[in-house]
Design a protein around this motif. Structure first.
Motif, PDB file in Angstrom:
ATOM      1  N   MET A   1      41.194  44.483  30.063  1.00  0.00           N
ATOM      2  CA  MET A   1      42.000  43.973  28.974  1.00  0.00           C
ATOM      3  C   MET A   1      41.097  43.155  28.059  1.00  0.00           C
ATOM      4  N   ALA A   2      41.335  43.270  26.772  1.00  0.00           N
ATOM      5  CA  ALA A   2      40.505  42.572  25.798  1.00  0.00           C
ATOM      6  C   ALA A   2      40.669  41.055  25.929  1.00  0.00           C
ATOM      7  N   ASP A   3      39.624  40.360  25.554  1.00  0.00           N
ATOM      8  CA  ASP A   3      39.683  38.903  25.596  1.00  0.00           C
ATOM      9  C   ASP A   3      40.687  38.396  24.573  1.00  0.00           C
ATOM     10  N   PHE A   4      41.329  37.314  24.912  1.00  0.00           N
ATOM     11  CA  PHE A   4      42.276  36.669  24.011  1.00  0.00           C
ATOM     12  C   PHE A   4      41.509  35.806  23.018  1.00  0.00           C
ATOM     13  N   SER A   5      42.043  35.706  21.817  1.00  0.00           N
ATOM     14  CA  SER A   5      41.470  34.782  20.843  1.00  0.00           C
ATOM     15  C   SER A   5      41.961  33.380  21.180  1.00  0.00           C
ATOM     16  N   LEU A   6      41.361  32.402  20.557  1.00  0.00           N
ATOM     17  CA  LEU A   6      41.778  31.022  20.774  1.00  0.00           C
ATOM     18  C   LEU A   6      43.244  30.837  20.373  1.00  0.00           C
ATOM     19  N   GLU A   7      43.644  31.514  19.299  1.00  0.00           N
ATOM     20  CA  GLU A   7      45.037  31.424  18.850  1.00  0.00           C
ATOM     21  C   GLU A   7      45.994  31.986  19.898  1.00  0.00           C
ATOM     22  N   ASP A   8      45.606  33.097  20.514  1.00  0.00           N
ATOM     23  CA  ASP A   8      46.433  33.698  21.569  1.00  0.00           C
ATOM     24  C   ASP A   8      46.548  32.758  22.769  1.00  0.00           C
ATOM     25  N   LEU A   9      45.430  32.172  23.148  1.00  0.00           N
ATOM     26  CA  LEU A   9      45.435  31.254  24.287  1.00  0.00           C
ATOM     27  C   LEU A   9      46.350  30.063  24.023  1.00  0.00           C
ATOM     28  N   GLN A  10      46.317  29.574  22.798  1.00  0.00           N
ATOM     29  CA  GLN A  10      47.183  28.449  22.434  1.00  0.00           C
ATOM     30  C   GLN A  10      48.634  28.887  22.345  1.00  0.00           C
ATOM     31  N   LYS A  11      48.858  30.075  21.793  1.00  0.00           N
ATOM     32  CA  LYS A  11      50.222  30.597  21.646  1.00  0.00           C
ATOM     33  C   LYS A  11      50.905  30.726  23.007  1.00  0.00           C
ATOM     34  N   TYR A  12      50.176  31.248  23.979  1.00  0.00           N
ATOM     35  CA  TYR A  12      50.744  31.445  25.315  1.00  0.00           C
ATOM     36  C   TYR A  12      50.572  30.221  26.216  1.00  0.00           C
ATOM     37  N   LYS A  13      49.985  29.172  25.656  1.00  0.00           N
ATOM     38  CA  LYS A  13      49.800  27.902  26.373  1.00  0.00           C
ATOM     39  C   LYS A  13      49.071  28.086  27.706  1.00  0.00           C
ATOM     40  N   VAL A  14      47.983  28.849  27.634  1.00  0.00           N
ATOM     41  CA  VAL A  14      47.157  29.072  28.828  1.00  0.00           C
ATOM     42  C   VAL A  14      46.345  27.800  29.070  1.00  0.00           C
ATOM     43  N   ARG A  21      37.935  35.357  31.772  1.00  0.00           N
ATOM     44  CA  ARG A  21      38.077  36.795  31.518  1.00  0.00           C
ATOM     45  C   ARG A  21      39.461  37.324  31.877  1.00  0.00           C
ATOM     46  N   CYS A  22      40.201  36.589  32.671  1.00  0.00           N
ATOM     47  CA  CYS A  22      41.510  37.037  33.143  1.00  0.00           C
ATOM     48  C   CYS A  22      42.668  36.343  32.423  1.00  0.00           C
ATOM     49  N   ALA A  23      42.373  35.661  31.344  1.00  0.00           N
ATOM     50  CA  ALA A  23      43.398  34.884  30.643  1.00  0.00           C
ATOM     51  C   ALA A  23      44.552  35.757  30.154  1.00  0.00           C
ATOM     52  N   ALA A  24      44.262  36.970  29.740  1.00  0.00           N
ATOM     53  CA  ALA A  24      45.329  37.856  29.255  1.00  0.00           C
ATOM     54  C   ALA A  24      46.311  38.183  30.380  1.00  0.00           C
ATOM     55  N   TYR A  25      45.791  38.424  31.568  1.00  0.00           N
ATOM     56  CA  TYR A  25      46.659  38.710  32.710  1.00  0.00           C
ATOM     57  C   TYR A  25      47.473  37.478  33.099  1.00  0.00           C
ATOM     58  N   TYR A  26      46.823  36.316  33.009  1.00  0.00           N
ATOM     59  CA  TYR A  26      47.547  35.082  33.311  1.00  0.00           C
ATOM     60  C   TYR A  26      48.683  34.876  32.309  1.00  0.00           C
ATOM     61  N   ALA A  27      48.413  35.157  31.031  1.00  0.00           N
ATOM     62  CA  ALA A  27      49.440  35.002  29.997  1.00  0.00           C
ATOM     63  C   ALA A  27      50.622  35.935  30.264  1.00  0.00           C
TER      64      ALA A  27
END
Length: 78
Positions: A1-14, A21-27
């Protein structure tokens, strides 16, 4: 899965500790929990598997770096 951008990480409150590398799966797992789904087991397993594979990848990299360093030191002494 592609890496999340900083905006995505903030949006999903990771949380910072899970921004790897697994932030998308965590989200995805977190989103499932927030929706109140009763069965988020699959998302959790996918995220945990990603974490395990990433750990193994980092261990392998470390061993390769150590071997390379040992070889450099051996060649230097010879």
């Amino acid at each position: 899965m592609a890496d999340f951008s900083l905006e995505d990480l903030q949006k999903y409150k990771v949380p910072l500790k899970w921004r790897d590398r697994c932030a998308a799966y965590y989200a995805l797992y977190l989103s499932c929990q927030k929706r109140g789904d009763t069965d988020c087991h699959h998302d959790k397993v996918v995220w945990e598997e990603c974490q395990y594979l990433d750990l193994e990848r980092r261990r392998k990299e470390l061993e390769e770096m150590k071997a390379k360093r040992r070889e450099e030191l051996a060649n230097k002494d010879a």
